[in-house]
Scaffold this motif. Sequence first.
Motif, PDB file in Angstrom:
ATOM      1  N   GLY A   9       0.813  -1.198   0.000  1.00  0.00           N
ATOM      2  CA  GLY A   9       0.000   0.000   0.000  1.00  0.00           C
ATOM      3  C   GLY A   9       0.853   1.256   0.000  1.00  0.00           C
ATOM      4  O   GLY A   9       2.080   1.204   0.135  1.00  0.00           O
ATOM      5  N   GLY A  10       0.193   2.388  -0.182  1.00  0.00           N
ATOM      6  CA  GLY A  10       0.916   3.648  -0.168  1.00  0.00           C
ATOM      7  C   GLY A  10       0.084   4.756  -0.763  1.00  0.00           C
ATOM      8  O   GLY A  10      -1.126   4.609  -0.965  1.00  0.00           O
ATOM      9  N   VAL A  12      -0.648   7.216  -3.899  1.00  0.00           N
ATOM     10  CA  VAL A  12      -0.486   7.250  -5.343  1.00  0.00           C
ATOM     11  C   VAL A  12      -1.443   8.285  -5.913  1.00  0.00           C
ATOM     12  O   VAL A  12      -2.512   8.541  -5.342  1.00  0.00           O
ATOM     13  N   GLN A  13      -1.065   8.888  -7.009  1.00  0.00           N
ATOM     14  CA  GLN A  13      -1.947   9.858  -7.659  1.00  0.00           C
ATOM     15  C   GLN A  13      -3.017   9.127  -8.463  1.00  0.00           C
ATOM     16  O   GLN A  13      -2.809   7.988  -8.914  1.00  0.00           O
ATOM     17  N   ALA A  14      -4.117   9.789  -8.653  1.00  0.00           N
ATOM     18  CA  ALA A  14      -5.181   9.231  -9.478  1.00  0.00           C
ATOM     19  C   ALA A  14      -4.630   8.864 -10.854  1.00  0.00           C
ATOM     20  O   ALA A  14      -3.834   9.606 -11.433  1.00  0.00           O
ATOM     21  N   GLY A  15      -5.041   7.709 -11.338  1.00  0.00           N
ATOM     22  CA  GLY A  15      -4.533   7.203 -12.603  1.00  0.00           C
ATOM     23  C   GLY A  15      -3.336   6.288 -12.462  1.00  0.00           C
ATOM     24  O   GLY A  15      -2.943   5.618 -13.421  1.00  0.00           O
ATOM     25  N   GLY A  16      -2.751   6.270 -11.273  1.00  0.00           N
ATOM     26  CA  GLY A  16      -1.580   5.438 -11.042  1.00  0.00           C
ATOM     27  C   GLY A  16      -1.928   3.999 -10.724  1.00  0.00           C
ATOM     28  O   GLY A  16      -3.104   3.599 -10.749  1.00  0.00           O
ATOM     29  N   SER A  17      -0.905   3.215 -10.417  1.00  0.00           N
ATOM     30  CA  SER A  17      -1.064   1.786 -10.154  1.00  0.00           C
ATOM     31  C   SER A  17      -0.344   1.392  -8.873  1.00  0.00           C
ATOM     32  O   SER A  17       0.641   2.033  -8.485  1.00  0.00           O
ATOM     33  N   LEU A  18      -0.834   0.351  -8.261  1.00  0.00           N
ATOM     34  CA  LEU A  18      -0.175  -0.283  -7.127  1.00  0.00           C
ATOM     35  C   LEU A  18      -0.389  -1.780  -7.233  1.00  0.00           C
ATOM     36  O   LEU A  18      -1.409  -2.233  -7.777  1.00  0.00           O
ATOM     37  N   ARG A  19       0.545  -2.534  -6.688  1.00  0.00           N
ATOM     38  CA  ARG A  19       0.350  -3.975  -6.562  1.00  0.00           C
ATOM     39  C   ARG A  19       0.454  -4.348  -5.097  1.00  0.00           C
ATOM     40  O   ARG A  19       1.498  -4.141  -4.467  1.00  0.00           O
ATOM     41  N   ALA A  92      -8.678   3.329   0.738  1.00  0.00           N
ATOM     42  CA  ALA A  92      -9.215   2.428   1.757  1.00  0.00           C
ATOM     43  C   ALA A  92      -8.070   1.632   2.369  1.00  0.00           C
ATOM     44  O   ALA A  92      -6.945   1.638   1.848  1.00  0.00           O
ATOM     45  N   VAL A  93      -8.372   0.961   3.453  1.00  0.00           N
ATOM     46  CA  VAL A  93      -7.474  -0.074   3.951  1.00  0.00           C
ATOM     47  C   VAL A  93      -7.858  -1.368   3.241  1.00  0.00           C
ATOM     48  O   VAL A  93      -9.037  -1.745   3.221  1.00  0.00           O
ATOM     49  N   THR A 115      -3.445  -3.055   4.636  1.00  0.00           N
ATOM     50  CA  THR A 115      -2.469  -2.098   4.136  1.00  0.00           C
ATOM     51  C   THR A 115      -3.240  -0.916   3.549  1.00  0.00           C
ATOM     52  O   THR A 115      -4.238  -1.094   2.849  1.00  0.00           O
ATOM     53  N   LEU A 116      -2.785   0.285   3.871  1.00  0.00           N
ATOM     54  CA  LEU A 116      -3.521   1.486   3.488  1.00  0.00           C
ATOM     55  C   LEU A 116      -3.141   1.927   2.085  1.00  0.00           C
ATOM     56  O   LEU A 116      -1.961   2.078   1.761  1.00  0.00           O
ATOM     57  N   VAL A 117      -4.169   2.162   1.289  1.00  0.00           N
ATOM     58  CA  VAL A 117      -4.002   2.732  -0.052  1.00  0.00           C
ATOM     59  C   VAL A 117      -4.677   4.097  -0.061  1.00  0.00           C
ATOM     60  O   VAL A 117      -5.860   4.207   0.262  1.00  0.00           O
TER      61      VAL A 117
END
Length: 121
Positions: A9-10, A12-19, A92-93, A115-117
Amino acid sequence: EVQLVESGGGLVQAGGSLRLSCAASGFNFDDYAIGWYRQAPGKEREGVSCLSRSDGSTYYEESLQGRFTISKDNAKKTVYLQMNNLKPEDTAVYFCAADYYCSGPRAMDYWGKGTLVTVSS
Protein backbone atom coordinates in the motif's frame (compact mmCIF):
# COMPACT_ATOMS: atom_id res chain seq x y z
CA GLU A 1 -1.22 -20.58 13.06
CA VAL A 2 -2.78 -18.98 10.00
CA GLN A 3 -1.06 -15.74 9.12
CA LEU A 4 -1.80 -13.29 6.33
CA VAL A 5 0.44 -10.28 5.87
CA GLU A 6 -0.44 -7.54 3.40
CA SER A 7 2.04 -5.14 1.87
CA GLY A 8 2.35 -2.76 -1.04
CA GLY A 9 0.00 0.00 0.00
CA GLY A 10 0.92 3.65 -0.17
CA LEU A 11 0.10 7.03 -1.62
CA VAL A 12 -0.49 7.25 -5.34
CA GLN A 13 -1.95 9.86 -7.66
CA ALA A 14 -5.18 9.23 -9.48
CA GLY A 15 -4.53 7.20 -12.60
CA GLY A 16 -1.58 5.44 -11.04
CA SER A 17 -1.06 1.79 -10.15
CA LEU A 18 -0.18 -0.28 -7.13
CA ARG A 19 0.35 -3.98 -6.56
CA LEU A 20 -0.64 -5.34 -3.21
CA SER A 21 0.77 -8.59 -1.85
CA CYS A 22 -0.68 -11.01 0.68
CA ALA A 23 1.87 -13.45 2.08
CA ALA A 24 0.27 -16.53 3.61
CA SER A 25 1.70 -18.96 6.14
CA GLY A 26 0.57 -21.53 8.65
CA PHE A 27 -1.83 -23.40 6.39
CA ASN A 28 -1.93 -25.36 3.16
CA PHE A 29 -2.11 -22.60 0.58
CA ASP A 30 -3.99 -24.79 -1.91
CA ASP A 31 -6.78 -25.59 0.55
CA TYR A 32 -8.09 -22.06 0.97
CA ALA A 33 -9.79 -19.40 -1.06
CA ILE A 34 -8.07 -16.06 -0.62
CA GLY A 35 -9.71 -12.75 -1.25
CA TRP A 36 -9.10 -9.04 -1.08
CA TYR A 37 -11.44 -6.73 0.76
CA ARG A 38 -11.35 -3.05 1.52
CA GLN A 39 -12.76 -0.63 4.02
CA ALA A 40 -12.96 3.06 3.32
CA PRO A 41 -13.28 5.60 6.15
CA GLY A 42 -16.79 5.57 7.54
CA LYS A 43 -17.89 2.70 5.33
CA GLU A 44 -18.43 -1.00 5.72
CA ARG A 45 -15.87 -3.51 4.58
CA GLU A 46 -16.57 -4.72 1.06
CA GLY A 47 -15.32 -7.44 -1.21
CA VAL A 48 -12.89 -6.56 -3.97
CA SER A 49 -11.77 -9.83 -5.51
CA CYS A 50 -11.32 -13.49 -4.62
CA LEU A 51 -9.52 -16.60 -5.86
CA SER A 52 -11.36 -19.84 -5.22
CA ARG A 53 -9.48 -22.86 -3.89
CA SER A 54 -11.02 -25.48 -6.13
CA ASP A 55 -10.44 -24.40 -9.70
CA GLY A 56 -8.77 -21.05 -9.26
CA SER A 57 -11.82 -19.16 -10.43
CA THR A 58 -11.60 -15.44 -9.87
CA TYR A 59 -14.34 -13.14 -8.69
CA TYR A 60 -14.46 -9.36 -8.80
CA GLU A 61 -16.69 -6.66 -7.47
CA GLU A 62 -18.42 -5.66 -10.67
CA SER A 63 -17.39 -2.03 -10.69
CA LEU A 64 -13.72 -2.93 -10.27
CA GLN A 65 -13.40 -5.53 -12.97
CA GLY A 66 -11.11 -4.31 -15.69
CA ARG A 67 -8.99 -2.20 -13.36
CA PHE A 68 -8.08 -4.75 -10.68
CA THR A 69 -6.53 -8.18 -11.25
CA ILE A 70 -6.01 -10.91 -8.68
CA SER A 71 -3.31 -13.54 -9.08
CA LYS A 72 -1.22 -15.88 -7.00
CA ASP A 73 2.22 -17.41 -6.82
CA ASN A 74 1.95 -20.86 -5.27
CA ALA A 75 5.70 -21.18 -4.76
CA LYS A 76 5.75 -17.95 -2.74
CA LYS A 77 2.36 -18.58 -1.10
CA THR A 78 1.42 -15.08 -2.06
CA VAL A 79 -1.69 -13.56 -3.57
CA TYR A 80 -1.45 -10.28 -5.44
CA LEU A 81 -3.88 -7.54 -6.32
CA GLN A 82 -2.80 -5.42 -9.25
CA MET A 83 -4.68 -2.13 -9.20
CA ASN A 84 -4.56 0.12 -12.24
CA ASN A 85 -6.10 3.47 -13.08
CA LEU A 86 -6.67 4.14 -9.41
CA LYS A 87 -9.32 6.65 -8.38
CA PRO A 88 -9.70 8.68 -5.18
CA GLU A 89 -12.69 6.51 -4.27
CA ASP A 90 -10.36 3.50 -4.14
CA THR A 91 -8.80 4.99 -1.00
CA ALA A 92 -9.21 2.43 1.76
CA VAL A 93 -7.47 -0.07 3.95
CA TYR A 94 -7.10 -3.24 1.91
CA PHE A 95 -7.22 -6.60 3.66
CA CYS A 96 -6.66 -10.12 2.50
CA ALA A 97 -8.68 -12.92 3.99
CA ALA A 98 -8.80 -16.71 3.74
CA ASP A 99 -11.49 -19.33 4.11
CA TYR A 100 -12.61 -22.47 2.35
CA TYR A 101 -14.84 -20.52 -0.01
CA CYS A 102 -14.94 -17.04 -1.43
CA SER A 103 -17.52 -15.25 0.65
CA GLY A 104 -18.60 -11.87 1.84
CA PRO A 105 -16.42 -10.13 4.40
CA ARG A 106 -18.50 -11.26 7.37
CA ALA A 107 -18.04 -14.90 6.49
CA MET A 108 -14.28 -15.06 5.98
CA ASP A 109 -12.45 -16.63 8.89
CA TYR A 110 -8.86 -15.44 8.68
CA TRP A 111 -7.70 -11.88 8.15
CA GLY A 112 -4.55 -9.88 7.76
CA LYS A 113 -4.09 -6.51 9.41
CA GLY A 114 -4.46 -4.54 6.21
CA THR A 115 -2.47 -2.10 4.14
CA LEU A 116 -3.52 1.49 3.49
CA VAL A 117 -4.00 2.73 -0.05
CA THR A 118 -4.46 6.46 -0.52
CA VAL A 119 -5.25 7.87 -3.94
CA SER A 120 -4.86 11.60 -4.33
CA SER A 121 -6.77 13.60 -6.91
